[in-house]
Design a protein around this motif. Structure first.
Motif, PDB file in Angstrom:
ATOM      1  N   SER A  70      70.347 -78.038  32.533  1.00 60.90           N
ATOM      2  CA  SER A  70      70.448 -76.821  33.352  1.00 60.90           C
ATOM      3  C   SER A  70      71.729 -76.811  34.167  1.00 60.90           C
ATOM      4  O   SER A  70      72.409 -75.777  34.248  1.00 60.90           O
ATOM      5  N   SER A  81      70.221 -67.684  37.006  1.00 62.02           N
ATOM      6  CA  SER A  81      68.927 -67.008  36.880  1.00 62.02           C
ATOM      7  C   SER A  81      67.877 -67.889  36.191  1.00 62.02           C
ATOM      8  O   SER A  81      66.687 -67.757  36.464  1.00 62.02           O
ATOM      9  N   ALA A  82      68.293 -68.779  35.312  1.00 61.94           N
ATOM     10  CA  ALA A  82      67.333 -69.648  34.619  1.00 61.94           C
ATOM     11  C   ALA A  82      66.670 -70.641  35.564  1.00 61.94           C
ATOM     12  O   ALA A  82      65.549 -71.091  35.320  1.00 61.94           O
ATOM     13  N   ALA A  84      65.334 -70.120  38.368  1.00 65.06           N
ATOM     14  CA  ALA A  84      64.156 -69.553  39.024  1.00 65.06           C
ATOM     15  C   ALA A  84      62.870 -69.909  38.273  1.00 65.06           C
ATOM     16  O   ALA A  84      61.800 -69.941  38.885  1.00 65.06           O
ATOM     17  N   TYR A  85      62.956 -70.145  36.990  1.00 63.46           N
ATOM     18  CA  TYR A  85      61.765 -70.416  36.187  1.00 63.46           C
ATOM     19  C   TYR A  85      61.738 -71.831  35.605  1.00 63.46           C
ATOM     20  O   TYR A  85      60.693 -72.471  35.565  1.00 63.46           O
ATOM     21  N   LEU A  86      62.858 -72.286  35.147  1.00 62.88           N
ATOM     22  CA  LEU A  86      62.913 -73.553  34.426  1.00 62.88           C
ATOM     23  C   LEU A  86      62.688 -74.755  35.334  1.00 62.88           C
ATOM     24  O   LEU A  86      61.824 -75.598  35.071  1.00 62.88           O
ATOM     25  N   PRO A  88      61.434 -75.065  38.526  1.00 64.63           N
ATOM     26  CA  PRO A  88      60.091 -75.232  39.122  1.00 64.63           C
ATOM     27  C   PRO A  88      59.030 -75.664  38.113  1.00 64.63           C
ATOM     28  O   PRO A  88      58.149 -76.458  38.439  1.00 64.63           O
ATOM     29  N   ALA A  89      59.122 -75.176  36.877  1.00 65.74           N
ATOM     30  CA  ALA A  89      58.129 -75.556  35.865  1.00 65.74           C
ATOM     31  C   ALA A  89      58.242 -77.039  35.528  1.00 65.74           C
ATOM     32  O   ALA A  89      57.232 -77.745  35.426  1.00 65.74           O
TER      33      ALA A  89
END
Length: 128
Positions: A70, A81-82, A84-86, A88-89
């Motif tokens: 990342s 923008s990635a 925000a999701y990648l 935390p998961a």
């Protein structure tokens, strides 16, 4: 021929130790001790890793790999923008794996301490 040879008696009636036989026994003793050391070392080296440790190690490696990937992609694309999701998961998975691993280790340690104290582990001992 007899299975065991009788030692030769001296004039006083006692057997004299044969220096060659003593040397052979000494060498055989050294060889056996060396073999025992090698077997102990091999047994210690071949201990199988626990499945929970392998899962924890796998999740840790994946987390580090995704974080590095990342960061590299953010550097190249200048797009965050990635994240925000990648991220935390991935870190939620790492937190879950860490929590389960430490909870399992805690229960195993409690069982070991109870066994050392002579207390029989009961299900109600693990309610926290």
């Amino acid at each position: 021929m007899q299975e065991y040879e009788e030692p030769e008696a001296t004039a006083q009636g006692t057997a004299e130790p044969d220096p060659e036989r003593i040397r052979q026994l000494y060498e055989e003793n050294r060889r056996l001790r060396k073999q025992i050391r090698h077997l102990k070392a091999a047994a210690a080296a071949k201990k199988k890793a626990e499945f929970s440790k392998l899962v924890f190690l796998g999740v840790s490696i994946v987390t580090i790999a995704i974080t590095v990937f990342s960061c590299r992609m953010i550097w190249l694309t200048m797009d965050t923008s990635a994240l925000a999701y990648l991220i935390p998961a991935v870190f939620a998975e790492m937190a879950s794996a860490t929590g389960f691993y430490y909870t399992k280790a805690k229960a195993e340690n409690k069982i070991k301490l109870m066994a050392a104290s002579g207390v029989q582990p009961e299900p109600h001992n693990f309610d926290t």
